[in-house]
Enzyme design. Structure first.
Site, short mmCIF file in Angstrom:
data_model
loop_
_atom_site.label_atom_id
_atom_site.label_comp_id
_atom_site.label_asym_id
_atom_site.label_seq_id
_atom_site.Cartn_x
_atom_site.Cartn_y
_atom_site.Cartn_z
N TYR A 1 0.85 -1.27 -0.01
CA TYR A 1 0.13 -0.09 0.10
C TYR A 1 1.06 1.19 0.01
O TYR A 1 0.14 2.29 -0.30
CB TYR A 1 -0.93 0.13 1.18
CG TYR A 1 -2.04 -1.07 1.02
CD1 TYR A 1 -3.02 -0.93 0.18
CD2 TYR A 1 -1.62 -2.28 1.66
CE1 TYR A 1 -3.83 -2.03 0.05
CE2 TYR A 1 -2.72 -3.30 1.49
CZ TYR A 1 -3.83 -3.08 0.53
OH TYR A 1 -4.77 -4.11 0.34
N PHE B 1 -10.88 -3.55 10.50
CA PHE B 1 -12.13 -3.70 9.63
C PHE B 1 -11.90 -4.43 8.29
O PHE B 1 -12.45 -4.06 7.26
CB PHE B 1 -12.69 -2.13 9.32
CG PHE B 1 -11.50 -1.16 9.26
CD1 PHE B 1 -11.32 -0.82 7.73
CD2 PHE B 1 -10.96 -0.52 9.80
CE1 PHE B 1 -10.44 -0.06 7.42
CE2 PHE B 1 -10.05 0.47 9.74
CZ PHE B 1 -9.73 0.55 8.14
#
Length: 403
Positions: free
Chosen positions: A117, A403
């Site tokens: 990322y 999450f």
């Protein structure tokens, strides 16, 4: 955009990308309800899904206490049969364009592999403290008033609303925390017997003062026994308190559960008070791990949304090849009351990429440390030290759950 009728196929691709282990039916159904299909995308080969990516609709606490819209990037996976074809880059491109169009200045995620990322502009901004505390030898010194807190066992599911009310009252106090929408509280009680691996089902204790719920702890107990006696382990899942004495009462309780000699703690705030109450920090087995990764989607709006703990007046020259609308010079003027961040033609004081801004955004990573590591270049003498102080936070940022 993901169609709701395609969710099962889409989600199966994600599970396979993460090893293919099946989830309990209750957990799968919860993720189905929480998935925002209108904010999710997929890559398809013919009629088969081969890539997944979603973005929850969160509000993130930033320094100063504001609750800022943030896209919670999630459920990202590519089928092993379709790697190295640019699918991930295409989904990240589409997703960041969408987030910008939605007017959300931040994107956040938890990274299965951080190296992936970074090239899309994300950087670690919060860290979690892990510990395995030898409660057979370590004692806790608690503040005055702790004995006034009443603790009682409750059914974890029956107490969900009370626990969630405590959580909601803590959100504004710490950068990095997420304001949760209805349904998210159920993640704290969904569990599979295989995940427990011999530990008890989740137990819950409430803290109360003057008849009001002021904290809670959810945990499991793993019974163990040797010829020398019982040496069970307490595994903390979640703990929150509205005041220092409620928190201390809960920690003291966890330290003293019968037939246990250790307490396993994962991903707690870096500055949590129990570290300064223990009798022997060396017997706490401390470790640190990266948590929340932050990406500024709109540099001006993001920097203007938070406050700064000391006055800042600095021109930032930002590099952002993946989201070129952020690139260029920005003048940031801010203090503890507010901030303004606008385009400028003035000479740069600091030169950095959007990744360094993401790392420092919540106040847990020092711009000065990034500068020492060669990640921030100082053009005007003294600008880096002043900006580092302003960007800091008196409270360590923390992500309360994944999450």
């Amino acid at each position: 955009m993901l169609r709701s009728e395609d969710w099962d196929q889409w989600y199966d691709v994600l599970l396979r990308a993460f090893g293919g282990t099946a989830e309990p039916a209750e957990e799968r159904e919860l993720w189905r309800r929480l998935t925002p299909c209108e904010r999710s995308v997929g890559a398809w080969d013919g009629g088969e899904p081969v890539g997944t990516a979603g973005a929850f609709d969160f509000r993130l606490t930033v320094p100063g206490g504001a609750s800022v819209p943030a896209a919670g990037v999630t459920m990202v996976g590519v089928s092993a049969t379709h790697r190295r074809r640019g699918l991930l880059t295409a989904m990240m491109r589409r997703q960041l364009d969408d987030i910008r169009a939605w007017g959300e200045p931040l994107a956040v995620l938890t990274a299965s592999e951080p190296v992936i990322y970074g090239r899309f502009g994300y950087a670690a901004a919060t860290f979690g403290l892990h510990a395995e505390i030898d409660t057979g030898r370590v004692r806790l010194s608690v503040p005055a008033g702790t004995d006034d807190v009443r603790l009682r066992y409750v059914d974890p599911r029956a107490a969900l609303d009370r626990c969630e009310a405590v959580y909601a009252r803590t959100v504004a106090a710490r950068p990095g925390m997420l304001a949760r929408r209805p349904g998210w509280e159920r993640l704290g009680v969904v569990e599979a017997e295989t995940e427990r691996d011999g530990a008890s089902p989740t137990q819950c204790v409430l803290a109360e003062r003057d008849g009001q719920v002021t904290g809670f702890a959810r945990f499991r107990v793993r019974p163990q026994y040797t010829d020398a006696g019982h040496n069970g382990q307490v595994e903390l899942q979640d703990l929150a308190g509205l005041d220092p004495v409620s928190e201390a009462a809960l920690w003291r309780f966890l330290f003293g559960i019968d037939l246990t000699t250790s307490l396993k703690v994962r991903a707690r705030p870096m500055d949590e008070a129990w570290q300064y109450q223990v009798s022997d920090i060396r017997r706490c087995g401390l470790r640190v791990r990266d948590q929340l990764y932050v990406r500024l989607v709109d540099v001006g709006a993001a920097l203007q949304a938070r406050t700064y703990q000391a006055p800042v007046d600095v021109v930032l020259e930002v590099e952002d090849p993946f989201c070129p609308w952020n690139a260029g010079r920005w003048r940031l003027s801010g203090d503890p009351k507010g901030a303004v961040c606008e385009r400028t033609a003035d000479a740069a004081d600091l030169v950095l990429s959007v990744r360094e801004l993401g790392a420092a955004y919540l106040g847990g990573v020092s711009l000065a440390a990034l500068g020492a590591g060669g990640r921030v270049r100082e053009v005007r003498e003294g600008a880096l030290a002043a900006a580092a102080v302003g960007f800091g936070s008196a409270v360590a940022p923390w992500l309360p759950h994944g999450f």
